[in-house]
Design a protein around this motif. Structure first.
Motif, PDB file in Angstrom:
ATOM      1  N   THR A 137       0.828  -1.263  -0.070  1.00  0.00           N
ATOM      2  CA  THR A 137       0.125  -0.129   0.215  1.00  0.00           C
ATOM      3  C   THR A 137       0.589   1.697  -0.269  1.00  0.00           C
ATOM      4  O   THR A 137       0.719   2.265  -0.629  1.00  0.00           O
ATOM      5  N   ALA A 138       2.198   1.611   0.793  1.00  0.00           N
ATOM      6  CA  ALA A 138       3.241   2.719   0.841  1.00  0.00           C
ATOM      7  C   ALA A 138       3.573   2.184  -0.070  1.00  0.00           C
ATOM      8  O   ALA A 138       3.319   3.983  -1.071  1.00  0.00           O
ATOM      9  N   VAL A 139       3.788   1.847  -1.273  1.00  0.00           N
ATOM     10  CA  VAL A 139       4.689   2.191  -2.638  1.00  0.00           C
ATOM     11  C   VAL A 139       3.201   1.929  -3.489  1.00  0.00           C
ATOM     12  O   VAL A 139       3.892   3.677  -4.343  1.00  0.00           O
ATOM     13  N   VAL A 140       2.201   1.945  -3.400  1.00  0.00           N
ATOM     14  CA  VAL A 140       1.854   2.650  -4.208  1.00  0.00           C
ATOM     15  C   VAL A 140       0.938   3.537  -3.782  1.00  0.00           C
ATOM     16  O   VAL A 140       0.783   4.743  -5.109  1.00  0.00           O
ATOM     17  N   SER A 141       0.668   4.412  -3.332  1.00  0.00           N
ATOM     18  CA  SER A 141       0.339   5.874  -2.313  1.00  0.00           C
ATOM     19  C   SER A 141       1.463   6.615  -3.207  1.00  0.00           C
ATOM     20  O   SER A 141       1.365   7.036  -3.258  1.00  0.00           O
ATOM     21  N   GLY A 142       2.666   6.349  -2.866  1.00  0.00           N
ATOM     22  CA  GLY A 142       3.929   6.814  -3.112  1.00  0.00           C
ATOM     23  C   GLY A 142       4.206   6.915  -4.220  1.00  0.00           C
ATOM     24  O   GLY A 142       4.722   8.062  -4.729  1.00  0.00           O
ATOM     25  N   THR A 143       4.028   5.955  -5.580  1.00  0.00           N
ATOM     26  CA  THR A 143       4.115   6.319  -6.930  1.00  0.00           C
ATOM     27  C   THR A 143       3.229   7.018  -7.098  1.00  0.00           C
ATOM     28  O   THR A 143       2.976   7.590  -8.173  1.00  0.00           O
ATOM     29  N   PHE A 144       1.443   7.144  -6.684  1.00  0.00           N
ATOM     30  CA  PHE A 144       0.527   7.655  -7.076  1.00  0.00           C
ATOM     31  C   PHE A 144       1.090   9.153  -6.975  1.00  0.00           C
ATOM     32  O   PHE A 144       0.774  10.071  -7.653  1.00  0.00           O
ATOM     33  N   GLY A 145       1.502   9.391  -5.709  1.00  0.00           N
ATOM     34  CA  GLY A 145       1.647  11.180  -5.100  1.00  0.00           C
ATOM     35  C   GLY A 145       2.514  11.809  -6.479  1.00  0.00           C
ATOM     36  O   GLY A 145       3.082  12.499  -6.807  1.00  0.00           O
ATOM     37  N   THR A 146       4.021  10.552  -6.148  1.00  0.00           N
ATOM     38  CA  THR A 146       4.904  11.017  -6.991  1.00  0.00           C
ATOM     39  C   THR A 146       4.381  11.002  -8.874  1.00  0.00           C
ATOM     40  O   THR A 146       4.803  11.915  -9.257  1.00  0.00           O
ATOM     41  N   ALA A 147       3.615  10.538  -9.221  1.00  0.00           N
ATOM     42  CA  ALA A 147       2.973  10.603 -10.407  1.00  0.00           C
ATOM     43  C   ALA A 147       2.345  11.937 -10.314  1.00  0.00           C
ATOM     44  O   ALA A 147       1.686  12.386 -11.524  1.00  0.00           O
ATOM     45  N   LEU A 148       1.612  12.343  -9.515  1.00  0.00           N
ATOM     46  CA  LEU A 148       0.789  13.557  -9.616  1.00  0.00           C
ATOM     47  C   LEU A 148       1.381  15.309  -9.684  1.00  0.00           C
ATOM     48  O   LEU A 148       1.635  15.881 -10.054  1.00  0.00           O
ATOM     49  N   GLU A 149       2.810  14.431  -8.605  1.00  0.00           N
ATOM     50  CA  GLU A 149       3.859  15.334  -8.426  1.00  0.00           C
ATOM     51  C   GLU A 149       4.679  15.770  -9.897  1.00  0.00           C
ATOM     52  O   GLU A 149       4.709  16.459 -10.285  1.00  0.00           O
ATOM     53  N   TRP A 150       4.803  14.457 -10.674  1.00  0.00           N
ATOM     54  CA  TRP A 150       5.715  15.045 -11.625  1.00  0.00           C
ATOM     55  C   TRP A 150       4.827  15.463 -13.391  1.00  0.00           C
ATOM     56  O   TRP A 150       4.765  15.890 -14.292  1.00  0.00           O
ATOM     57  N   PHE A 151       3.823  14.988 -12.839  1.00  0.00           N
ATOM     58  CA  PHE A 151       2.544  14.953 -13.608  1.00  0.00           C
ATOM     59  C   PHE A 151       2.538  16.481 -13.728  1.00  0.00           C
ATOM     60  O   PHE A 151       2.275  17.085 -15.369  1.00  0.00           O
ATOM     61  N   ASP A 152       2.511  17.364 -12.919  1.00  0.00           N
ATOM     62  CA  ASP A 152       1.849  18.504 -12.731  1.00  0.00           C
ATOM     63  C   ASP A 152       3.295  19.721 -13.415  1.00  0.00           C
ATOM     64  O   ASP A 152       3.446  20.494 -14.006  1.00  0.00           O
ATOM     65  N   PHE A 153       4.328  18.806 -12.978  1.00  0.00           N
ATOM     66  CA  PHE A 153       5.671  19.443 -13.164  1.00  0.00           C
ATOM     67  C   PHE A 153       6.067  19.175 -14.869  1.00  0.00           C
ATOM     68  O   PHE A 153       6.453  20.261 -15.242  1.00  0.00           O
ATOM     69  N   MET A 181      -0.259  13.432   4.156  1.00  0.00           N
ATOM     70  CA  MET A 181      -1.751  13.044   3.565  1.00  0.00           C
ATOM     71  C   MET A 181      -1.309  15.275   3.656  1.00  0.00           C
ATOM     72  O   MET A 181      -1.896  15.831   2.265  1.00  0.00           O
ATOM     73  N   PHE A 182      -1.111  15.901   4.741  1.00  0.00           N
ATOM     74  CA  PHE A 182      -1.111  17.840   3.947  1.00  0.00           C
ATOM     75  C   PHE A 182      -0.459  17.171   2.802  1.00  0.00           C
ATOM     76  O   PHE A 182      -1.383  18.435   1.871  1.00  0.00           O
ATOM     77  N   THR A 183       1.064  17.609   2.529  1.00  0.00           N
ATOM     78  CA  THR A 183       1.904  17.999   1.440  1.00  0.00           C
ATOM     79  C   THR A 183       0.855  17.605  -0.192  1.00  0.00           C
ATOM     80  O   THR A 183       0.455  18.595  -0.786  1.00  0.00           O
ATOM     81  N   LEU A 184       0.063  16.086   0.239  1.00  0.00           N
ATOM     82  CA  LEU A 184      -0.579  15.961  -0.954  1.00  0.00           C
ATOM     83  C   LEU A 184      -1.563  16.512  -1.281  1.00  0.00           C
ATOM     84  O   LEU A 184      -1.940  17.153  -2.660  1.00  0.00           O
ATOM     85  N   VAL A 185      -2.780  17.605  -0.154  1.00  0.00           N
ATOM     86  CA  VAL A 185      -4.146  18.296  -0.737  1.00  0.00           C
ATOM     87  C   VAL A 185      -3.554  19.258  -1.023  1.00  0.00           C
ATOM     88  O   VAL A 185      -4.077  20.427  -2.005  1.00  0.00           O
ATOM     89  N   MET A 186      -2.258  19.600  -0.479  1.00  0.00           N
ATOM     90  CA  MET A 186      -1.730  21.280  -0.762  1.00  0.00           C
ATOM     91  C   MET A 186      -1.175  21.138  -2.583  1.00  0.00           C
ATOM     92  O   MET A 186      -1.148  22.667  -2.965  1.00  0.00           O
ATOM     93  N   MET A 187      -0.070  20.322  -2.637  1.00  0.00           N
ATOM     94  CA  MET A 187       0.357  20.063  -4.065  1.00  0.00           C
ATOM     95  C   MET A 187      -0.989  19.968  -5.056  1.00  0.00           C
ATOM     96  O   MET A 187      -1.197  20.911  -5.822  1.00  0.00           O
ATOM     97  N   GLY A 188      -2.110  19.225  -4.780  1.00  0.00           N
ATOM     98  CA  GLY A 188      -3.217  19.172  -5.444  1.00  0.00           C
ATOM     99  C   GLY A 188      -3.789  20.061  -5.814  1.00  0.00           C
ATOM    100  O   GLY A 188      -4.143  20.796  -6.760  1.00  0.00           O
ATOM    101  N   SER A 189      -3.466  21.023  -4.301  1.00  0.00           N
ATOM    102  CA  SER A 189      -4.825  22.314  -4.806  1.00  0.00           C
ATOM    103  C   SER A 189      -4.236  23.690  -5.731  1.00  0.00           C
ATOM    104  O   SER A 189      -5.087  24.053  -6.830  1.00  0.00           O
ATOM    105  N   ALA A 190      -3.159  23.322  -4.961  1.00  0.00           N
ATOM    106  CA  ALA A 190      -1.872  24.879  -5.938  1.00  0.00           C
ATOM    107  C   ALA A 190      -2.436  24.493  -7.624  1.00  0.00           C
ATOM    108  O   ALA A 190      -2.019  25.021  -8.114  1.00  0.00           O
ATOM    109  N   SER A 191      -2.053  23.180  -7.517  1.00  0.00           N
ATOM    110  CA  SER A 191      -2.038  22.641  -9.477  1.00  0.00           C
ATOM    111  C   SER A 191      -3.653  23.156 -10.055  1.00  0.00           C
ATOM    112  O   SER A 191      -3.910  24.009 -11.133  1.00  0.00           O
ATOM    113  N   VAL A 192      -4.815  23.148  -9.354  1.00  0.00           N
ATOM    114  CA  VAL A 192      -6.273  23.469  -9.632  1.00  0.00           C
ATOM    115  C   VAL A 192      -6.049  24.828  -9.973  1.00  0.00           C
ATOM    116  O   VAL A 192      -6.955  24.733 -10.565  1.00  0.00           O
ATOM    117  N   LEU A 193      -5.900  25.353  -8.547  1.00  0.00           N
ATOM    118  CA  LEU A 193      -5.650  27.063  -8.873  1.00  0.00           C
ATOM    119  C   LEU A 193      -5.085  27.629 -10.175  1.00  0.00           C
ATOM    120  O   LEU A 193      -5.492  27.948 -10.299  1.00  0.00           O
TER     121      LEU A 193
END
Length: 460
Positions: A36-52, A112-124
């Protein structure tokens, strides 16, 4: 110490381990939680690099006209790349803040907090009006949102690496790091496909008006899925063990070192971590940001052709991450890290001569070689950095190493490259020298980092 077959439990090395006695049991690892950790981490990494990846591409192509149209073409591209750098500049601050917090209260809650903050900035960013509607407020708000996004990413990127590495079985930390690294090329592939599709199926006017917003607004779905996955993750065994030791010290009225104070006491390790990541941080942005601008504005490639080149190169680089991570579990981190750096060096030396030949297949091949080398080092980087630091300062130290490398060697690259090409007749030669120089810096620094691939994380 442990053998390569000890995957379910880590055994303490002995009395020298921090706060452990020979009879003390090491923390156990739950395979389901690790997955679960590696799936979650990979998903967070994907969101990060998709935005960048989306922002990096648009900052090289569309944003100069949308947000900086009133300052002239040359200044506009420099200003656009400067906003790209603003996100990178914020990452060390976020790394220090969230790293220290994560070393104190745990990895899971902070992430959990960094994911929400990161995604919210992207949407804005996707909702932001352009300069023709609100004038100077458009680039101002863009810089603010990029700063907030970078601040969150400073804690997210290193945090997920620490989380996954500490949850992984000791003989598979490299493989788990490889899976985590796959999030980057997959996200960049998706970003390039999205931009390619929009460029092909929308008119130029529609793409410039509203089409470019779609990738940023897609962050809402990615954010919701990421939060849902991350809610089920437990705190890492290494951190729980560290907390027990801290409580024991407090009960015995022994002074406890804070993470940032320990970092100050180990500046050499932090500097080596920063420099070891110099090549990957710099060459990545040369490939996915400035090369895009060079291929389109200098060599005259169509945007859809340039995007497709990045798609192919990123797809080719995906197996390199998995292979590099798993190979490091067998050969050790340093050897595989060096292989990745060597691939980057060859690509850096030949990239612009090959692109200038206007040979599309060879251009794809050299970009793919660079990205394969980067993904191989990225797979090794997560366990390599984590193993160089003790648990009580692992989050903070890893964040400092990764984010400052991005700030010093990555963020300035698009801006420096644009300036060089505007003021020099030998821009490709200068940028090639910079790329090769970064590889040499990383090789020297990584040679002095410790090789601890067979050691227990909670013992060092």
């Amino acid at each position: 110490m442990m053998t390569s077959n000890d995957s379910s439990m880590i055994t303490p090395a002995g009395p020298a381990a921090e706060g452990n006695s020979p009879a003390e049991e090491a923390p156990t690892f739950d395979p389901k939680t690790a997955r679960t950790a590696v799936v979650s981490g990979t998903f967070g990494t994907a969101l990060e690099w998709f935005d960048f990846a989306v922002y990096g591409t648009l900052s090289a192509t569309l944003f100069p006209a949308l947000f900086f149209a009133n300052v002239g073409a040359d200044t506009a591209i420099l200003a656009s790349f400067a906003t790209f750098g603003a996100g990178m500049a914020a990452r060390p601050l976020g790394g220090v803040f969230f790293g220290a917090l994560g070393d104190k209260i745990g990895r899971r809650n902070v992430l959990m907090f960094t994911l929400v903050m990161m995604g919210s900035a992207s949407v804005l960013i996707g909702l932001l009006p352009t300069a023709d509607l609100i004038g100077i407020w458009a680039p101002t708000l863009l810089v603010i949102l990029r700063f907030l996004q970078g601040f969150a990413l400073g804690g997210e990127a290193s945090g997920v690496q620490v989380l996954v590495t500490e949850h992984a079985p000791a003989d598979k930390r490299g493989m788990y790091g490889g899976i985590l690294a796959v999030g980057s090329p997959i996200a960049q592939t998706c970003a390039s496909l999205t931009l390619t599709g929009l460029a092909l199926f929308l008119s130029e006017e529609a793409f410039q008006s509203w089409g470019w917003r779609i990738p940023f607004l897609m962050g809402v779905l990615l954010l919701l899925v990421g939060v849902w996955i991350r809610r089920s993750i437990e705190e890492t065994p290494a951190f729980r063990e560290s907390q027990k030791q801290a409580q024991a010290k407090a009960a015995q009225e022994e002074p406890q070192e804070k993470a940032l104070k320990v970092i100050v006491k180990r500046p050499g390790t932090v500097i080596k971590l920063i420099c070891s990541w110099a090549a990957s941080a710099g060459l990545f942005w040369i490939c996915v940001t400035y090369a895009v601008n060079y291929l389109t504005s200098v060599l005259g490639y169509d945007n859809s052709i340039t995007f497709s080149l990045l798609v192919i190169a990123n797809v080719i680089s995906i197996p390199a991450a998995i292979f590099g991570g798993r190979l490091s579990d067998v050969l050790g981190r340093k050897k595989v890290f060096f292989i990745g750096l060597l691939m980057q060096g060859i690509a850096a030396a030949s990239m612009f001569p090959i692109m200038n030949s206007m040979n599309y297949p060879l251009s794809v091949a050299v970009i793919a070689l660079a990205l394969c080398g980067i993904q191989m080092t990225a797979a090794v980087q997560a366990p390599f950095f984590a193993e160089a630091l003790p648990t009580r300062m692992r989050y903070t130290g890893s964040a400092l190493g990764m984010t400052f490398a991005g700030l010093i060697f990555g963020a300035p690259i698009p801006f420096i490259a644009a300036w060089i090409f505007q003021h020099s007749e030998n821009g490709t030669t200068a940028l090639t020298a910079i790329g090769v120089g970064l590889v040499l810096i990383s090789m020297i620094a990584s040679a002095f980092l410790p090789e601890r691939s067979k050691e227990a994380l909670h013992d060092n």
